[in-house]
Structures are given as C-alpha cells and as structure tokens.
Scaffold this active site. Sequence first.
Site, PDB file in Angstrom:
ATOM      1  N   LYS A  11      -4.939  41.619  79.396  1.00  0.00           N
ATOM      2  CA  LYS A  11      -5.834  40.888  79.101  1.00  0.00           C
ATOM      3  C   LYS A  11      -6.942  40.683  80.232  1.00  0.00           C
ATOM      4  O   LYS A  11      -6.686  41.046  81.303  1.00  0.00           O
ATOM      5  CB  LYS A  11      -5.245  39.145  78.821  1.00  0.00           C
TER       6      LYS A  11
HETATM    7  C1  LIG Z   1      -1.845  38.931  73.691  1.00  0.00           C
HETATM    8  C2  LIG Z   1      -2.424  38.066  72.427  1.00  0.00           C
HETATM    9  C3  LIG Z   1      -1.467  37.122  72.215  1.00  0.00           C
HETATM   10  C4  LIG Z   1      -0.072  37.005  72.817  1.00  0.00           C
HETATM   11  O1  LIG Z   1      -0.228  37.039  74.298  1.00  0.00           O
HETATM   12  P1  LIG Z   1       1.300  37.275  75.151  1.00  0.00           P
HETATM   13  O2  LIG Z   1       0.797  36.726  76.379  1.00  0.00           O
HETATM   14  O3  LIG Z   1       1.069  38.926  75.117  1.00  0.00           O
HETATM   15  O4  LIG Z   1       2.347  36.578  74.538  1.00  0.00           O
HETATM   16  C5  LIG Z   1      -1.616  36.531  71.113  1.00  0.00           C
HETATM   17  N1  LIG Z   1      -2.726  36.606  70.459  1.00  0.00           N
HETATM   18  C6  LIG Z   1      -3.690  37.742  70.551  1.00  0.00           C
HETATM   19  C7  LIG Z   1      -4.976  37.588  69.820  1.00  0.00           C
HETATM   20  C8  LIG Z   1      -3.331  38.487  71.540  1.00  0.00           C
HETATM   21  O5  LIG Z   1      -4.506  39.444  71.931  1.00  0.00           O
END
Ligand SMILES: *Cc1c(COP(=O)(O)O)cnc(C)c1O
Length: 395
Positions: A186
């Site tokens: 992210k």
């Molecule tokens: C990455 C993501 C998540 C989940 O996040 P994690 O930290 O990997 O559990 C949820 N929704 C979206 C749209 C994402 O891109």
Amino acid sequence: MPGFEIFGEEERRQVQDVLDTGVLFRYGFDAARKGHWKARTFEQELAARLGAAHCHLCGSGTAALSIALAACGVGAGDEVIIPPFTFVATFEAILTAGAVPVFSEIDETLCLDPQAIESRLTPRTKAVMVVHMCGAMARIDELKALCDRKGLILIEDTCQSVGASFEGKALGTFGHMGCYSFDPVKTITCGEGGAVVTNDAKLYDRAHSFADHGHDHIGNDRGAEQHPIIGYNYRISELNAAVGVAQLRKLDDILKRQRANKAILKSALAEFKSISFRHLPDPAGDSATFLSFMLPNEESARRIAHEFNSSGVDGCFYWYDNNWHYLRKWNHLKQMQVAAKLPAQLNPNCPDFNQVTMPRSDAIMGRTICMQIKLGWTPAQIEQRIAKMREILVR
Ligand SMILES: *Cc1c(COP(=O)(O)O)cnc(C)c1O
C-alpha cells in the site's frame, strides 16, 4: 503503492526505539516504554492528517473492515452493498460478520455507481461499503447523500487511497467509518497494519474495544478493565506501528512525487484518441498511485496491457482477468468454498453468487488498464516508458 520503495533510516530509527525498550505491546507498561507509544502516536498523527476526530490502528486493512462492520452494528442477516471491483477482503469481512454481500454496478469512476444502488436495496440493507479503488475517489458526495436519505450506514474502504481527498476532505472521513490498509504494497506500510477512523466517539469506543477482546481501555490497569462488549484480537504490535510512524511522515512527499510522475504519463497518453481516462470526480484529490485508462474494447485492452508489460512498461494491471480484484474470477466465492459453514449459507436471502452478473461493470473493466505509478522513476525512465507506449499504441 510504494511504501516499500522508500523504506530507510527513519523506519529503522523508529523500530530501534521499540527494540531498546522491549515493550512490543501497544497498551500499558507505562514506565518500561520510556515514552514510546508507537501505535498511539500513529493514531494521533493519522487522525490529524485526515481531519478525523478518532483513529484506531489495528493488525490489517481486513481487520479494519471487520472492526468497522462490528462497530457500526452490521451483523447476522444484514445486507451490505459492495462493488464487484475491489479486493477479496471486502466480501470476506462481510461474510465473516455474518452478513451478506450484495453486488452493485460500478461506473467509470471504477467505484460504486450511486444510481445503481437503489435497485439493490431491500428491507435488510444495512450498509453501503464504498471502495475508493486505485488511489482515487468514488462519487462520495452522492453516495453519502443516498445513505443519509435511506438511513444506511456508510463505510469507506479507503485501503488503496490514503491521502486522497474529495473537495479538500480526506477520503475515509465522509461515512460513519473509514478503513485503511498499511500492508506491504500500500501507499504507506507498517509491514502489516490497518486503521479505522471516525468522527463518532461511540463508534470509536466500540471499535477499539472490539479490536482488543472487548477491553474498555479505561485507566491503566489492564486487569481491572471492564468488557462492555465481546470482541476479538485485531491488535497491531508496536514494531509494526513504529514502521508506520516513519512512513506516515513521508506521505505528503509520496503524494507529491506520485502526482508529478502521473501527470507526465497521463499527458503523453492523452495524445491517443483511442484512450479515455477513468472519471475522477475531483482530479485534485487523486493520490495518483495509479493511472487508470480505457481502450475501445476488451480485445485491445488485453493486448495493450500484455504488450506494455512485456516491453518494459511494467506494472500495468488488467484487473478483468485478475482473481484478487474482480468478481469474474472469484470462483471460491461463486462456489462458496468455505473452511467452515458461514451464517450467510443459512440465510435464505443470500444470493447464489454464481448467478450474479454485472454486465455494466464487465463492460468497463474489460476495457480498463491500471498502471502503477512508482516513486523511484528517473526522468529518463519516464521518457523511455513514454517512448515505448507510443511505439505500441500507434501499431
Ligand atoms: C489491501 C486491501 C484491503 C485489505 O488490506 P490488508 O491490510 O491487506 O488486510 C482491503 N480492501 C482493499 C480495497 C485493499 O486494497
């Protein structure tokens, strides 16, 4: 989504603070921690950065979605409207909560179409979970107005769009709760981590309690705390939070570099009549993690994505064929392949996901390519990308 691109000395120093005290737990140990409260610091700084009253940092973005659903009272038998273009975590969290995900079409924002939602509402609809995909905003003002009018909970999955805004207001602060992810791919990362933000003190209290076995977090004697609700463990460790503190302080610089790089690539692609762009309700608020564009048809989009990736214009995602982000390839959901029976499977109103069709979303996603914007590109590398893209597009 470049948190990992800029990992450096600042992150190491924050983690070293935690290693020096040996206090890895985010609560208590007041004397031993020598003033280092990494999770708490991150929460204060993220809330301030986003303009939210409260923030709770947790173990993942997926955990954040579960916490938000629980705090907002979404549970067994409820229906939650979601888009078919998202990440699997969206329907996972809803199913785990005992609720039923109800898919509704996207539009050229690549996010929920506010108008399409009306036909999906039933007396059981409790919430809308909008997902601000690929760094930019849904029609959040219209979605908020719709939810207010219909008395629905609005939860914003802002996992991919931290730092993005609509008309100056941070995404994730429009609804009852906003959820963020700080996983390794992210915009900023804790290694693993997530957060919920809200302006509602009651929702915040339920969120931090739910995320920590129902603890009320009143006073500093953990053994004497009350448990107003039954919760779970979605906590983050101080080590992960420490990485996040350093990364969060780099967010504005990240956004600036992404926006500059994206603007150059976008103006190069704008020369081609065959290309149109994702609709951005407020272009100035785009976090610019991705450049999302459409080709005239599915065949040309699939071909161009392949040719871009194989000729050095890498990081071009054709999500229509991808099994993390688009309904079409979610065979485990369609066949309800589960480790253990879910409440939704006992619910006569739960749809057969094999039968769910999203023709308008298919038509959009079939033509869409999302190009990841990197921080580390040199001007020469950007020029090379543009030259290669031109070569392929004029063919
Ligand atoms: C990455 C993501 C998540 C989940 O996040 P994690 O930290 O990997 O559990 C949820 N929704 C979206 C749209 C994402 O891109």
